[in-house]
Design an enzyme around this catalytic site. Structure first.
Site, PDB file in Angstrom:
ATOM      1  N   ALA A  54      16.464   3.965   7.634  1.00 54.58           N
ATOM      2  CA  ALA A  54      15.823   3.228   6.727  1.00 54.58           C
ATOM      3  C   ALA A  54      15.120   1.967   7.437  1.00 54.58           C
ATOM      4  CB  ALA A  54      16.590   2.933   5.650  1.00 54.58           C
ATOM      5  N   ASP A 243      20.234   3.743   2.639  1.00 54.76           N
ATOM      6  CA  ASP A 243      18.930   3.780   2.511  1.00 54.76           C
ATOM      7  C   ASP A 243      18.502   2.663   1.312  1.00 54.76           C
ATOM      8  OD1 ASP A 243      19.495   6.497   3.909  1.00 54.76           O
ATOM      9  OD2 ASP A 243      17.618   5.956   4.234  1.00 54.76           O
ATOM     10  N   ASN A 253      22.780   7.100   0.469  1.00 51.91           N
ATOM     11  CA  ASN A 253      23.088   7.449   1.988  1.00 51.91           C
ATOM     12  C   ASN A 253      22.723   8.885   2.201  1.00 51.91           C
ATOM     13  OD1 ASN A 253      22.981   6.189   4.704  1.00 51.91           O
ATOM     14  ND2 ASN A 253      25.100   7.317   4.637  1.00 51.91           N
TER      15      ASN A 253
HETATM   16  O1  MRU Z   1      17.241  11.030   6.777  1.00 47.39           O
HETATM   17  P1  MRU Z   1      17.543  10.032   7.683  1.00 47.39           P
HETATM   18  O2  MRU Z   1      18.095  10.389   9.085  1.00 47.39           O
HETATM   19  O3  MRU Z   1      16.213   9.017   7.705  1.00 47.39           O
HETATM   20  O4  MRU Z   1      18.990   9.366   6.806  1.00 47.39           O
HETATM   21  C1  MRU Z   1      19.182   8.067   7.535  1.00 47.39           C
HETATM   22  C2  MRU Z   1      20.676   7.587   6.851  1.00 47.39           C
HETATM   23  O5  MRU Z   1      20.962   8.188   5.947  1.00 47.39           O
HETATM   24  C3  MRU Z   1      20.976   6.262   7.471  1.00 47.39           C
HETATM   25  O6  MRU Z   1      22.491   6.239   7.228  1.00 47.39           O
HETATM   26  C4  MRU Z   1      20.556   5.069   6.549  1.00 47.39           C
HETATM   27  O7  MRU Z   1      19.009   5.560   6.634  1.00 47.39           O
HETATM   28  C5  MRU Z   1      20.762   3.846   7.168  1.00 47.39           C
HETATM   29  S1  MRU Z   1      20.270   3.607   8.679  1.00 47.39           S
HETATM   30  C6  MRU Z   1      20.450   2.065   9.250  1.00 47.39           C
END
Ligand code: MRU
Length: 352
Positions: A54, A243, A253
């Site tokens: 995110a 997210d 998440n």
């Molecule tokens: O699909 P992604 O890899 O973007 O998903 C990321 C996540 O689910 C993370 O846990 C979230 O973005 C937090 S990142 C600090």
């Protein structure tokens, strides 16, 4: 092609007037940077998961806006405005769930609107400065939340995490992994259990790599081993990123997080969620209203070019799930730790 080295992870970097991002699709086999010069190309990089996580998506989008302004800095006013509007639109359409993307775009838009009286080149310079500030702020924020979260972990804690909420998912340090890094920096002996995180393997490919690079003990498990590990008393705490946090404390998440939270509750293990304030979306009442991205079927039917499921099978690929607030032991932000988050506590936190 460069082999991964033990240097500090620079997920995004500004270099010679362009944005460079680690191509996270090919880690850990290769550490390669791809170069970006427009909002459209950055949006494609976000959609294709070159950059993910995110806060990192938010930083990339901010640089995408700045790149679009720089590209058109010599264009007449109306052409410049049209290009900028289109840039904001393509970036906003790249991925739906991480609210940090929309938060960063809103900040860039406010900055842009405040510059209407200036020539395009001055607007472009100011937008680039704003993107740099969003980037630098993210590192400061992660350091602050990392320190708050580190206090929750006991010396010797075995911490399970899901997906990758590390330096690769942010401008640096990380959120969930930032808590772990800060605890290690404070002298605590922490070991990490990394869920593999099907289907995109962020845990196996990214979290494990980050921890190995730094010599933080890490054990990789498949997602379906978490319950076994907990039942055997081998997990002391869970720390994940998010997210988007809804106003009532529900947390979106990476798919599989909800399963981990239910297991943690069953076994009396604290479930912590670490995120910057920019991930809290007070405009969304609860988790049911958070848009959940559905990604391509081929991520589930196989991995990259290795496709093992029967051709033509029906597939679901929701990329995120929602953990109800009641399963969250505490939310860790740069402003401090909120135990048992709910609307009242989040409103108080948002007021500062
Ligand atoms: O699909 P992604 O890899 O973007 O998903 C990321 C996540 O689910 C993370 O846990 C979230 O973005 C937090 S990142 C600090």
């Amino acid at each position: 092609m460069t082999p991964p080295s033990a240097t500090r992870v620079e997920t995004l970097r500004w270099s010679a007037g362009r944005l460079e991002m680690i191509d996270q699709r090919v880690l850990p086999a290769q550490l390669r940077y791809l170069s970006y010069d427009s909002a459209e190309s950055v949006a494609t990089g976000i959609r294709d998961m070159v950059v993910r996580g995110a806060p990192a998506i938010g930083c990339a989008a901010a640089y995408g806006v700045a790149l679009e302004a720089l590209r058109h800095r010599h264009a007449p006013g109306t052409e410049f405005s049209r290009a900028m509007q289109r840039g904001f639109e393509v970036l906003a359409a790249s991925r739906p769930t991480a609210v940090n993307l929309f938060w960063a775009l809103r900040r860039m838009r406010l900055q842009w609107e405040s510059l209407a009286a200036y020539p395009a080149s001055a607007q472009a310079d100011a937008l680039l400065a704003q993107a740099h500030e969003i980037f630098a702020e993210d590192i400061r924020t992660n350091r602050a939340l990392g320190e708050h979260g580190a206090a929750l972990l006991a010396d010797g804690a075995r911490v399970l995490t899901h997906c990758n909420a590390g330096a690769l998912a942010t401008a640096g340090h990380g959120t969930a992994l930032g808590v772990i890094r800060s605890a290690v920096e404070a002298g605590k002996r922490i070991s990490v259990i990394a869920d593999e995180t099907r289907p995109f393997l962020q845990g196996a490919r990214l979290t494990a790599w980050e921890m190995v690079q730094e010599g933080i003990p890490v054990t990789l498990i498949t997602d379906n081993m978490a319950g076994f590990m907990m039942s055997r008393g081998e997990v002391d705490a869970v720390v994940v990123g998010t997210d988007r946090v809804a106003a009532n404390g529900d947390v979106a998440n990476k798919i599989g997080t909800y399963m981990v939270a239910v297991l943690a509750r069953r076994h009396g293990i604290p479930f912590y969620v670490a995120c910057p304030m920019s991930t809290i979306d007070m405009q969304v009442a609860d988790g049911a209203a958070i848009p959940i991205e559905e990604r391509p079927a081929r991520e589930v039917t196989g991995f990259r070019d290795d496709q093992w499921a029967a051709a033509g099978v029906a597939v679901r690929n929701p990329s995120f799930d929602v953990t109800p607030a009641e399963l969250v032991t505490a939310l860790v932000t740069e402003r401090g730790v909120v135990h048992r988050p709910d609307r009242e506590r989040l409103e108080a936190l948002a007021r500062g």
